[in-house]
Design a protein around this motif. Structure first.
Motif, PDB file in Angstrom:
ATOM      1  N   PRO A  66      16.970  -9.641  13.343  1.00 52.87           N
ATOM      2  CA  PRO A  66      17.002  -9.031  14.687  1.00 52.87           C
ATOM      3  C   PRO A  66      16.643  -7.545  14.692  1.00 52.87           C
ATOM      4  N   LEU A  67      17.058  -6.848  13.640  1.00 52.82           N
ATOM      5  CA  LEU A  67      16.753  -5.411  13.566  1.00 52.82           C
ATOM      6  C   LEU A  67      15.254  -5.175  13.441  1.00 52.82           C
ATOM      7  N   ALA A  68      14.586  -6.000  12.659  1.00 58.48           N
ATOM      8  CA  ALA A  68      13.131  -5.880  12.503  1.00 58.48           C
ATOM      9  C   ALA A  68      12.425  -6.209  13.815  1.00 58.48           C
ATOM     10  N   ARG A  69      12.906  -7.222  14.525  1.00 55.57           N
ATOM     11  CA  ARG A  69      12.295  -7.563  15.822  1.00 55.57           C
ATOM     12  C   ARG A  69      12.507  -6.438  16.832  1.00 55.57           C
ATOM     13  N   LEU A  70      13.688  -5.835  16.817  1.00 58.22           N
ATOM     14  CA  LEU A  70      13.965  -4.711  17.718  1.00 58.22           C
ATOM     15  C   LEU A  70      13.071  -3.522  17.383  1.00 58.22           C
ATOM     16  N   ARG A  71      12.916  -3.240  16.097  1.00 59.01           N
ATOM     17  CA  ARG A  71      12.034  -2.142  15.665  1.00 59.01           C
ATOM     18  C   ARG A  71      10.593  -2.409  16.077  1.00 59.01           C
ATOM     19  N   GLY A  72      10.134  -3.663  15.895  1.00 56.78           N
ATOM     20  CA  GLY A  72       8.777  -4.033  16.292  1.00 56.78           C
ATOM     21  C   GLY A  72       8.571  -3.890  17.791  1.00 56.78           C
ATOM     22  N   ALA A  73       9.560  -4.294  18.573  1.00 62.08           N
ATOM     23  CA  ALA A  73       9.462  -4.166  20.032  1.00 62.08           C
ATOM     24  C   ALA A  73       9.434  -2.701  20.449  1.00 62.08           C
ATOM     25  N   ALA A  74      10.241  -1.874  19.800  1.00 62.98           N
ATOM     26  CA  ALA A  74      10.250  -0.437  20.108  1.00 62.98           C
ATOM     27  C   ALA A  74       8.916   0.198  19.738  1.00 62.98           C
ATOM     28  N   ASP A  75       8.350  -0.205  18.595  1.00 62.27           N
ATOM     29  CA  ASP A  75       7.042   0.323  18.184  1.00 62.27           C
ATOM     30  C   ASP A  75       5.959  -0.062  19.182  1.00 62.27           C
ATOM     31  N   ARG A  76       5.978  -1.316  19.611  1.00 64.79           N
ATOM     32  CA  ARG A  76       4.975  -1.774  20.591  1.00 64.79           C
ATOM     33  C   ARG A  76       5.148  -1.063  21.930  1.00 64.79           C
TER      34      ARG A  76
ATOM     35  N   THR B 181       3.014  10.505  21.040  1.00 62.21           N
ATOM     36  CA  THR B 181       2.408   9.763  19.943  1.00 62.21           C
ATOM     37  C   THR B 181       2.831  10.334  18.600  1.00 62.21           C
ATOM     38  N   SER B 182       2.888  11.646  18.486  1.00 62.87           N
ATOM     39  CA  SER B 182       3.322  12.262  17.227  1.00 62.87           C
ATOM     40  C   SER B 182       4.768  11.916  16.905  1.00 62.87           C
ATOM     41  N   ALA B 183       5.598  11.811  17.922  1.00 57.58           N
ATOM     42  CA  ALA B 183       7.015  11.528  17.697  1.00 57.58           C
ATOM     43  C   ALA B 183       7.284  10.060  17.424  1.00 57.58           C
ATOM     44  N   PHE B 184       6.613   9.161  18.157  1.00 56.80           N
ATOM     45  CA  PHE B 184       7.040   7.767  18.144  1.00 56.80           C
ATOM     46  C   PHE B 184       6.006   6.756  17.645  1.00 56.80           C
ATOM     47  N   VAL B 185       4.765   7.163  17.474  1.00 55.15           N
ATOM     48  CA  VAL B 185       3.740   6.196  17.067  1.00 55.15           C
ATOM     49  C   VAL B 185       3.217   6.492  15.664  1.00 55.15           C
ATOM     50  N   LEU B 186       2.896   7.736  15.388  1.00 51.88           N
ATOM     51  CA  LEU B 186       2.322   8.090  14.094  1.00 51.88           C
ATOM     52  C   LEU B 186       3.383   8.092  12.998  1.00 51.88           C
ATOM     53  N   GLY B 187       2.995   7.612  11.834  1.00 52.28           N
ATOM     54  CA  GLY B 187       3.874   7.643  10.678  1.00 52.28           C
ATOM     55  C   GLY B 187       3.645   8.889   9.853  1.00 52.28           C
ATOM     56  N   GLU B 188       4.416   9.024   8.806  1.00 52.58           N
ATOM     57  CA  GLU B 188       4.320  10.194   7.929  1.00 52.58           C
ATOM     58  C   GLU B 188       2.906  10.352   7.369  1.00 52.58           C
ATOM     59  N   ARG B 189       2.284   9.258   6.952  1.00 55.13           N
ATOM     60  CA  ARG B 189       0.960   9.341   6.331  1.00 55.13           C
ATOM     61  C   ARG B 189      -0.152   9.597   7.342  1.00 55.13           C
ATOM     62  N   ASP B 190       0.134   9.499   8.647  1.00 56.60           N
ATOM     63  CA  ASP B 190      -0.879   9.715   9.674  1.00 56.60           C
ATOM     64  C   ASP B 190      -1.079  11.186  10.017  1.00 56.60           C
ATOM     65  N   HIS B 191      -0.159  12.036   9.597  1.00 54.88           N
ATOM     66  CA  HIS B 191      -0.235  13.458   9.917  1.00 54.88           C
ATOM     67  C   HIS B 191      -1.064  14.192   8.868  1.00 54.88           C
TER      68      HIS B 191
ATOM     69  N   SER C 180       1.709   5.294  24.916  1.00 52.42           N
ATOM     70  CA  SER C 180       0.557   6.107  24.498  1.00 52.42           C
ATOM     71  C   SER C 180      -0.730   5.602  25.139  1.00 52.42           C
ATOM     72  N   VAL C 181      -0.911   4.288  25.150  1.00 52.35           N
ATOM     73  CA  VAL C 181      -2.106   3.703  25.761  1.00 52.35           C
ATOM     74  C   VAL C 181      -2.150   4.011  27.255  1.00 52.35           C
ATOM     75  N   ALA C 182      -1.012   3.878  27.938  1.00 50.34           N
ATOM     76  CA  ALA C 182      -0.959   4.153  29.380  1.00 50.34           C
ATOM     77  C   ALA C 182      -1.278   5.620  29.669  1.00 50.34           C
ATOM     78  N   LEU C 183      -0.763   6.523  28.850  1.00 45.88           N
ATOM     79  CA  LEU C 183      -1.057   7.947  29.034  1.00 45.88           C
ATOM     80  C   LEU C 183      -2.542   8.231  28.837  1.00 45.88           C
ATOM     81  N   LEU C 184      -3.126   7.635  27.804  1.00 39.55           N
ATOM     82  CA  LEU C 184      -4.554   7.833  27.558  1.00 39.55           C
ATOM     83  C   LEU C 184      -5.388   7.243  28.691  1.00 39.55           C
ATOM     84  N   ALA C 185      -5.008   6.086  29.189  1.00 38.07           N
ATOM     85  CA  ALA C 185      -5.733   5.458  30.291  1.00 38.07           C
ATOM     86  C   ALA C 185      -5.641   6.301  31.558  1.00 38.07           C
ATOM     87  N   ALA C 186      -4.458   6.833  31.849  1.00 40.31           N
ATOM     88  CA  ALA C 186      -4.292   7.685  33.034  1.00 40.31           C
ATOM     89  C   ALA C 186      -5.127   8.952  32.910  1.00 40.31           C
TER      90      ALA C 186
END
Length: 168
Positions: free
Chosen positions: A4-14, A63-73, A20-26
């Protein structure tokens, strides 16, 4: 991590990615509307510039706070990569603690600055500026949590992203 924790993490990531997608689209829609309005109808719309700036601000910090990982910076890791595993872990811990200390030290002033702006509004959309700048507060808190967790994992000796990439 599974269950359940992994599913919750996956849902939060999505969900974070969807924001981020909505902000870029707007931002893109406002940009296109501004071009059409200005060059086809010779009637520029001032609010589209403000919307682009605000969505860009939110997009970058969200996006920097919630989407990008450590290796993405962006990293400057020439010295880091020249060392062995123990030295890299020490460098990573020192960097994580320095970033954590910097964000923790700046957090009271950051939150004070954001709350100060509740009395002001943006020029054309009339959005309260504390709402506009609140994304930086979210970013700062997310960085504190991220680097607190990273420091804890490094102290416990868990494998870092860099170790995994190097095949260690």
């Amino acid at each position: 991590m599974s269950g359940p924790l992994a599913r919750l993490r996956g849902a939060a990531d999505r969900a974070a990615e969807a924001v981020s997608v909505a902000l870029l689209a707007a931002m893109f829609a406002a940009f296109v509307l501004q071009i059409v309005s200005r060059y086809l109808f010779d009637a520029p719309l001032g609010w589209t510039l403000e919307l682009c700036l605000t969505t860009w601000l939110w997009l970058v910090f969200w996006t920097s706070a919630f989407v990008l990982g450590e290796r993405d910076h962006v990293r400057f890791d020439v010295l880091y990569l020249s060392g062995g595993r123990r030295l890299r872990r020490a460098f990573a811990l020192a960097a994580a603690l320095a970033i954590l200390a910097g964000f923790l030290a700046s957090l009271p002033a950051t939150l004070d600055y954001i709350t100060f702006y509740r009395i002001k509004h943006s020029a054309t959309l009339h959005i309260r500026l504390d709402w506009v700048f609140s994304v930086y507060g979210l970013f700062a808190v997310a960085m504190v949590v991220r680097y607190l967790v990273r420091s804890w994992r490094l102290v416990r000796g868990e494998t870092t992203d860099e170790d995994a990439e190097a095949g260690a």
